[in-house]
Design a protein around this motif. Structure first.
Motif, PDB file in Angstrom:
ATOM      1  N   MET A 153     -24.066   9.068  -8.251  1.00  0.00           N
ATOM      2  CA  MET A 153     -23.230   8.340  -7.315  1.00  0.00           C
ATOM      3  C   MET A 153     -21.781   8.435  -7.785  1.00  0.00           C
ATOM      4  N   THR A 154     -20.878   8.824  -6.900  1.00  0.00           N
ATOM      5  CA  THR A 154     -19.462   8.888  -7.238  1.00  0.00           C
ATOM      6  C   THR A 154     -18.777   7.610  -6.793  1.00  0.00           C
ATOM      7  N   THR A 155     -17.817   7.213  -7.576  1.00  0.00           N
ATOM      8  CA  THR A 155     -17.069   6.006  -7.239  1.00  0.00           C
ATOM      9  C   THR A 155     -15.611   6.388  -7.014  1.00  0.00           C
ATOM     10  N   GLU A 156     -15.336   6.908  -5.833  1.00  0.00           N
ATOM     11  CA  GLU A 156     -13.969   7.283  -5.484  1.00  0.00           C
ATOM     12  C   GLU A 156     -13.215   6.049  -5.031  1.00  0.00           C
ATOM     13  N   LYS A 157     -11.999   5.945  -5.535  1.00  0.00           N
ATOM     14  CA  LYS A 157     -11.157   4.840  -5.092  1.00  0.00           C
ATOM     15  C   LYS A 157     -10.548   5.213  -3.751  1.00  0.00           C
ATOM     16  N   LYS A 158     -10.501   4.259  -2.883  1.00  0.00           N
ATOM     17  CA  LYS A 158      -9.923   4.479  -1.565  1.00  0.00           C
ATOM     18  C   LYS A 158      -8.409   4.369  -1.668  1.00  0.00           C
ATOM     19  N   LYS A 159      -7.715   5.265  -0.999  1.00  0.00           N
ATOM     20  CA  LYS A 159      -6.256   5.224  -1.005  1.00  0.00           C
ATOM     21  C   LYS A 159      -5.773   4.042  -0.173  1.00  0.00           C
ATOM     22  N   GLN A 160      -4.822   3.346  -0.748  1.00  0.00           N
ATOM     23  CA  GLN A 160      -4.264   2.184  -0.065  1.00  0.00           C
ATOM     24  C   GLN A 160      -2.819   2.459   0.333  1.00  0.00           C
ATOM     25  N   LEU A 161      -2.448   1.974   1.510  1.00  0.00           N
ATOM     26  CA  LEU A 161      -1.069   2.084   1.952  1.00  0.00           C
ATOM     27  C   LEU A 161      -0.252   1.053   1.185  1.00  0.00           C
ATOM     28  N   ARG A 162       0.823   1.516   0.587  1.00  0.00           N
ATOM     29  CA  ARG A 162       1.717   0.637  -0.174  1.00  0.00           C
ATOM     30  C   ARG A 162       3.139   0.809   0.313  1.00  0.00           C
ATOM     31  N   THR A 163       3.947  -0.185   0.014  1.00  0.00           N
ATOM     32  CA  THR A 163       5.368  -0.135   0.335  1.00  0.00           C
ATOM     33  C   THR A 163       6.132  -0.518  -0.927  1.00  0.00           C
ATOM     34  N   CYS A 164       7.075   0.325  -1.339  1.00  0.00           N
ATOM     35  CA  CYS A 164       7.852   0.028  -2.543  1.00  0.00           C
ATOM     36  C   CYS A 164       8.996  -0.922  -2.191  1.00  0.00           C
ATOM     37  N   LEU A 165       9.739  -1.331  -3.200  1.00  0.00           N
ATOM     38  CA  LEU A 165      10.848  -2.264  -3.000  1.00  0.00           C
ATOM     39  C   LEU A 165      11.959  -1.681  -2.127  1.00  0.00           C
ATOM     40  N   LYS A 166      12.051  -0.359  -2.071  1.00  0.00           N
ATOM     41  CA  LYS A 166      13.059   0.289  -1.226  1.00  0.00           C
ATOM     42  C   LYS A 166      12.571   0.514   0.195  1.00  0.00           C
ATOM     43  N   GLY A 167      11.308   0.152   0.476  1.00  0.00           N
ATOM     44  CA  GLY A 167      10.769   0.274   1.817  1.00  0.00           C
ATOM     45  C   GLY A 167      10.006   1.547   2.112  1.00  0.00           C
ATOM     46  N   HIS A 168       9.849   2.422   1.113  1.00  0.00           N
ATOM     47  CA  HIS A 168       9.078   3.649   1.319  1.00  0.00           C
ATOM     48  C   HIS A 168       7.597   3.300   1.429  1.00  0.00           C
ATOM     49  N   GLN A 169       6.926   3.928   2.361  1.00  0.00           N
ATOM     50  CA  GLN A 169       5.490   3.723   2.492  1.00  0.00           C
ATOM     51  C   GLN A 169       4.780   4.971   1.987  1.00  0.00           C
ATOM     52  N   TYR A 170       3.705   4.754   1.228  1.00  0.00           N
ATOM     53  CA  TYR A 170       2.953   5.857   0.648  1.00  0.00           C
ATOM     54  C   TYR A 170       1.528   5.392   0.383  1.00  0.00           C
ATOM     55  N   TYR A 171       0.624   6.348   0.255  1.00  0.00           N
ATOM     56  CA  TYR A 171      -0.773   6.051  -0.052  1.00  0.00           C
ATOM     57  C   TYR A 171      -1.040   6.393  -1.508  1.00  0.00           C
ATOM     58  N   LYS A 172      -1.794   5.519  -2.166  1.00  0.00           N
ATOM     59  CA  LYS A 172      -2.146   5.759  -3.560  1.00  0.00           C
ATOM     60  C   LYS A 172      -3.490   5.135  -3.864  1.00  0.00           C
ATOM     61  N   SER A 173      -4.305   5.841  -4.653  1.00  0.00           N
ATOM     62  CA  SER A 173      -5.619   5.307  -5.008  1.00  0.00           C
ATOM     63  C   SER A 173      -5.621   4.696  -6.404  1.00  0.00           C
ATOM     64  N   SER A 174      -4.649   5.048  -7.227  1.00  0.00           N
ATOM     65  CA  SER A 174      -4.605   4.508  -8.589  1.00  0.00           C
ATOM     66  C   SER A 174      -3.871   3.172  -8.616  1.00  0.00           C
ATOM     67  N   ASP A 175      -3.924   2.527  -9.765  1.00  0.00           N
ATOM     68  CA  ASP A 175      -3.222   1.254  -9.938  1.00  0.00           C
ATOM     69  C   ASP A 175      -1.752   1.446 -10.289  1.00  0.00           C
ATOM     70  N   CYS A 176      -1.334   2.676 -10.476  1.00  0.00           N
ATOM     71  CA  CYS A 176       0.045   2.971 -10.861  1.00  0.00           C
ATOM     72  C   CYS A 176       1.001   2.489  -9.769  1.00  0.00           C
ATOM     73  N   PRO A 177       1.975   1.667 -10.127  1.00  0.00           N
ATOM     74  CA  PRO A 177       2.884   1.109  -9.121  1.00  0.00           C
ATOM     75  C   PRO A 177       4.050   2.028  -8.740  1.00  0.00           C
ATOM     76  N   THR A 178       4.135   3.203  -9.336  1.00  0.00           N
ATOM     77  CA  THR A 178       5.271   4.089  -9.111  1.00  0.00           C
ATOM     78  C   THR A 178       5.249   4.693  -7.715  1.00  0.00           C
ATOM     79  N   CYS A 179       6.346   4.550  -7.013  1.00  0.00           N
ATOM     80  CA  CYS A 179       6.499   5.135  -5.686  1.00  0.00           C
ATOM     81  C   CYS A 179       6.813   6.623  -5.841  1.00  0.00           C
ATOM     82  N   PRO A 180       6.008   7.512  -5.273  1.00  0.00           N
ATOM     83  CA  PRO A 180       6.260   8.948  -5.427  1.00  0.00           C
ATOM     84  C   PRO A 180       7.560   9.396  -4.749  1.00  0.00           C
ATOM     85  N   ILE A 181       7.979   8.705  -3.724  1.00  0.00           N
ATOM     86  CA  ILE A 181       9.223   9.067  -3.027  1.00  0.00           C
ATOM     87  C   ILE A 181      10.422   8.712  -3.902  1.00  0.00           C
TER      88      ILE A 181
END
Length: 99
Positions: A1-29
């Motif tokens: 059984m694989t336990t893939e994390k689902k990507k969540q839509l996040r918004t950084c403090l600058k308002g960029h929206q991005y999807y990320k499955s890890s707990d890392c808070p870094t905005c890729p934009i």
């Protein structure tokens, strides 16, 4: 059984929206926007760059004050980054500190 994390839509403090499955808070934009365009820091990955920045290493001269083992032990610094850093040091007549 694989336990893939689902990507969540996040918004950084600058308002960029991005999807990320890890707990890392870094905005890729934001991270892409702040990536240097010149110098040795422009040659390495964002996690490696952040690791050096946390140690306040922003120049090759500062980097040369550390041993290869010290730099290798930082989160985000792997063999590929070490080889890039060694090459940059050599091109500037520098090297990692020896024990």
């Amino acid at each position: 059984m694989t336990t893939e994390k689902k990507k969540q839509l996040r918004t950084c403090l600058k308002g960029h929206q991005y999807y990320k499955s890890s707990d890392c808070p870094t905005c890729p934009i934001c991270e892409a926007d702040r990536k240097p365009t010149t110098g040795f820091l422009s040659l390495i990955s964002a996690p490696a760059r952040r690791a050096l920045e946390r140690k306040e290493i922003s120049s090759l001269k500062q980097l040369s004050e550390y041993t290869e083992i010290e730099i290798s032990s930082l989160h985000g610094i792997g063999p590929k980054v070490i080889s890039i850093l060694k090459e940059a040091l050599i091109e500037n007549n520098l090297h990692f500190k020896t024990n």
